[in-house]
Design a protein around this motif. Structure first.
Motif, PDB file in Angstrom:
ATOM      1  N   GLY A  74      -1.127  13.288  -1.330  1.00 53.99           N
ATOM      2  CA  GLY A  74      -1.876  12.969  -0.117  1.00 53.99           C
ATOM      3  C   GLY A  74      -0.990  12.404   0.970  1.00 53.99           C
ATOM      4  O   GLY A  74       0.024  12.990   1.340  1.00 53.99           O
ATOM      5  N   ALA A  75      -1.342  11.226   1.468  1.00 53.64           N
ATOM      6  CA  ALA A  75      -0.672  10.642   2.632  1.00 53.64           C
ATOM      7  C   ALA A  75       0.819  10.415   2.414  1.00 53.64           C
ATOM      8  O   ALA A  75       1.605  10.566   3.346  1.00 53.64           O
ATOM      9  N   VAL A  76       1.220  10.060   1.206  1.00 60.08           N
ATOM     10  CA  VAL A  76       2.648   9.827   0.971  1.00 60.08           C
ATOM     11  C   VAL A  76       3.429  11.122   1.149  1.00 60.08           C
ATOM     12  O   VAL A  76       4.586  11.110   1.553  1.00 60.08           O
ATOM     13  N   ASP A  77       2.795  12.258   0.916  1.00 56.33           N
ATOM     14  CA  ASP A  77       3.422  13.564   1.155  1.00 56.33           C
ATOM     15  C   ASP A  77       3.470  13.917   2.642  1.00 56.33           C
ATOM     16  O   ASP A  77       4.397  14.586   3.086  1.00 56.33           O
ATOM     17  N   PHE A  78       2.459  13.518   3.391  1.00 53.23           N
ATOM     18  CA  PHE A  78       2.303  14.057   4.739  1.00 53.23           C
ATOM     19  C   PHE A  78       2.538  13.069   5.878  1.00 53.23           C
ATOM     20  O   PHE A  78       2.826  13.483   6.988  1.00 53.23           O
ATOM     21  N   ALA A  79       2.380  11.804   5.630  1.00 52.74           N
ATOM     22  CA  ALA A  79       2.525  10.821   6.705  1.00 52.74           C
ATOM     23  C   ALA A  79       3.989  10.424   6.883  1.00 52.74           C
ATOM     24  O   ALA A  79       4.792  10.524   5.954  1.00 52.74           O
ATOM     25  N   GLU A  80       4.312   9.952   8.049  1.00 48.49           N
ATOM     26  CA  GLU A  80       5.656   9.456   8.339  1.00 48.49           C
ATOM     27  C   GLU A  80       5.892   8.198   7.503  1.00 48.49           C
ATOM     28  O   GLU A  80       5.181   7.204   7.647  1.00 48.49           O
ATOM     29  N   PRO A  81       6.886   8.216   6.604  1.00 49.43           N
ATOM     30  CA  PRO A  81       7.080   7.075   5.707  1.00 49.43           C
ATOM     31  C   PRO A  81       7.415   5.773   6.423  1.00 49.43           C
ATOM     32  O   PRO A  81       7.050   4.695   5.954  1.00 49.43           O
ATOM     33  N   ARG A  82       8.085   5.838   7.574  1.00 52.03           N
ATOM     34  CA  ARG A  82       8.423   4.602   8.289  1.00 52.03           C
ATOM     35  C   ARG A  82       7.199   3.899   8.838  1.00 52.03           C
ATOM     36  O   ARG A  82       7.239   2.719   9.135  1.00 52.03           O
ATOM     37  N   GLY A  83       6.107   4.615   8.966  1.00 53.45           N
ATOM     38  CA  GLY A  83       4.841   3.995   9.366  1.00 53.45           C
ATOM     39  C   GLY A  83       3.960   3.670   8.176  1.00 53.45           C
ATOM     40  O   GLY A  83       3.358   2.602   8.102  1.00 53.45           O
ATOM     41  N   LEU A  84       3.909   4.597   7.221  1.00 51.16           N
ATOM     42  CA  LEU A  84       2.998   4.447   6.090  1.00 51.16           C
ATOM     43  C   LEU A  84       3.418   3.352   5.112  1.00 51.16           C
ATOM     44  O   LEU A  84       2.593   2.530   4.704  1.00 51.16           O
ATOM     45  N   LEU A  85       4.672   3.325   4.724  1.00 56.32           N
ATOM     46  CA  LEU A  85       5.091   2.388   3.670  1.00 56.32           C
ATOM     47  C   LEU A  85       4.973   0.919   4.092  1.00 56.32           C
ATOM     48  O   LEU A  85       4.447   0.106   3.313  1.00 56.32           O
ATOM     49  N   PRO A  86       5.382   0.534   5.301  1.00 57.68           N
ATOM     50  CA  PRO A  86       5.142  -0.858   5.714  1.00 57.68           C
ATOM     51  C   PRO A  86       3.647  -1.189   5.820  1.00 57.68           C
ATOM     52  O   PRO A  86       3.229  -2.305   5.492  1.00 57.68           O
ATOM     53  N   ALA A  87       2.846  -0.210   6.238  1.00 57.98           N
ATOM     54  CA  ALA A  87       1.399  -0.436   6.328  1.00 57.98           C
ATOM     55  C   ALA A  87       0.806  -0.641   4.936  1.00 57.98           C
ATOM     56  O   ALA A  87      -0.034  -1.517   4.733  1.00 57.98           O
ATOM     57  N   ALA A  88       1.267   0.154   3.973  1.00 58.31           N
ATOM     58  CA  ALA A  88       0.792  -0.004   2.594  1.00 58.31           C
ATOM     59  C   ALA A  88       1.209  -1.363   2.044  1.00 58.31           C
ATOM     60  O   ALA A  88       0.411  -2.055   1.405  1.00 58.31           O
ATOM     61  N   ALA A  89       2.445  -1.753   2.292  1.00 58.55           N
ATOM     62  CA  ALA A  89       2.923  -3.059   1.817  1.00 58.55           C
ATOM     63  C   ALA A  89       2.087  -4.187   2.410  1.00 58.55           C
ATOM     64  O   ALA A  89       1.740  -5.149   1.714  1.00 58.55           O
ATOM     65  N   ALA A  90       1.727  -4.079   3.677  1.00 59.85           N
ATOM     66  CA  ALA A  90       0.916  -5.112   4.325  1.00 59.85           C
ATOM     67  C   ALA A  90      -0.505  -5.143   3.765  1.00 59.85           C
ATOM     68  O   ALA A  90      -1.112  -6.208   3.669  1.00 59.85           O
ATOM     69  N   ALA A  91      -1.036  -3.984   3.391  1.00 60.23           N
ATOM     70  CA  ALA A  91      -2.415  -3.906   2.909  1.00 60.23           C
ATOM     71  C   ALA A  91      -2.564  -4.382   1.467  1.00 60.23           C
ATOM     72  O   ALA A  91      -3.670  -4.744   1.048  1.00 60.23           O
ATOM     73  N   LEU A  92      -1.467  -4.392   0.728  1.00 66.31           N
ATOM     74  CA  LEU A  92      -1.529  -4.817  -0.672  1.00 66.31           C
ATOM     75  C   LEU A  92      -1.531  -6.341  -0.796  1.00 66.31           C
ATOM     76  O   LEU A  92      -0.833  -7.034  -0.059  1.00 66.31           O
ATOM     77  N   ARG A  93      -2.295  -6.828  -1.750  1.00 72.91           N
ATOM     78  CA  ARG A  93      -2.247  -8.243  -2.102  1.00 72.91           C
ATOM     79  C   ARG A  93      -0.954  -8.503  -2.869  1.00 72.91           C
ATOM     80  O   ARG A  93      -0.349  -7.570  -3.399  1.00 72.91           O
ATOM     81  N   PRO A  94      -0.520  -9.755  -2.969  1.00 72.41           N
ATOM     82  CA  PRO A  94       0.670 -10.046  -3.781  1.00 72.41           C
ATOM     83  C   PRO A  94       0.505  -9.492  -5.198  1.00 72.41           C
ATOM     84  O   PRO A  94      -0.541  -9.661  -5.819  1.00 72.41           O
ATOM     85  N   GLY A  95       1.530  -8.792  -5.661  1.00 73.35           N
ATOM     86  CA  GLY A  95       1.489  -8.176  -6.987  1.00 73.35           C
ATOM     87  C   GLY A  95       0.796  -6.827  -7.010  1.00 73.35           C
ATOM     88  O   GLY A  95       0.714  -6.191  -8.067  1.00 73.35           O
ATOM     89  N   GLY A  96       0.288  -6.361  -5.857  1.00 71.45           N
ATOM     90  CA  GLY A  96      -0.396  -5.074  -5.791  1.00 71.45           C
ATOM     91  C   GLY A  96       0.553  -3.913  -6.021  1.00 71.45           C
ATOM     92  O   GLY A  96       1.773  -4.060  -5.965  1.00 71.45           O
ATOM     93  N   ARG A  97      -0.006  -2.748  -6.260  1.00 69.42           N
ATOM     94  CA  ARG A  97       0.784  -1.564  -6.582  1.00 69.42           C
ATOM     95  C   ARG A  97       0.452  -0.402  -5.655  1.00 69.42           C
ATOM     96  O   ARG A  97      -0.711  -0.150  -5.348  1.00 69.42           O
TER      97      ARG A  97
END
Length: 118
Positions: A74-97
Motif C-alpha cells: 500500500g502506502a509504503v510502496d506508493f507514497a514518498e518515503p520522506r513524507g510518509l515515514l516521519p508521519a508514521a513515526a509521529a503517529a505511533l505511540r512509544p513502542g509502536g510498530r
C-alpha cells in the motif's frame, strides 16, 4: 491499528472481523478505492473506519494515536518515503510498530529512476 494505503480495505476487514482489535482505521487517498470500501464494508463501521485522505497528512494530524500501522503493498510502496515515514513515526505511540510489505521490483525500479534523475 491503522492500514496505510488500504485500497478497498480487504486486509483491514479481515483484522476487524477475525482478530477484533479495538478498531481498524483504513486510510487511502484514492476516491475509487474509498468508495468501493464503503460499498463493500460500510456495515462494519463499528469496527472499521474508512478514511479518504493523503496518508502522510492524516498521520500528522493523528500524532501519538497508533500502536500498530501496517501497509500490505500500500502506502509504503506508493507514497514518498520522506513524507510518509516521519508521519508514521509521529503517529505511533512509544513502542509502536510500523509493519509493511513492498513490491521489491517496483521499489528498485523507482529507486534507480530517482538516483538517475535525482
Amino acid at each position: 491499528m491503522g492500514a496505510l494505503g488500504a485500497g478497498a480495505a480487504r486486509h483491514a476487514v479481515h483484522l476487524a472481523v477475525h482478530h477484533q482489535p479495538v478498531r481498524v482505521i483504513a486510510i487511502d487517498a484514492s476516491p475509487a478505492q474509498h468508495a468501493m470500501a464503503g460499498d463493500l464494508y460500510g456495515h462494519l463501521a463499528s469496527r472499521l473506519r474508512l478514511v479518504h485522505s493523503d496518508v502522510a497528512r492524516y498521520l500528522h494530524a493523528t500524532a501519538g494515536t497508533y500502536d500498530v500501522l501496517y501497509s500490505v503493498f500500500g502506502a509504503v510502496d506508493f507514497a514518498e518515503p520522506r513524507g510518509l515515514l516521519p508521519a508514521a513515526a509521529a503517529a505511533l505511540r512509544p513502542g509502536g510498530r510500523l509493519v509493511f510489505s513492498i513490491d521489491v521490483a517496483r521499489c528498485v525500479h523507482s529507486l534507480s529512476l530517482y538516483q538517475h534523475h535525482g
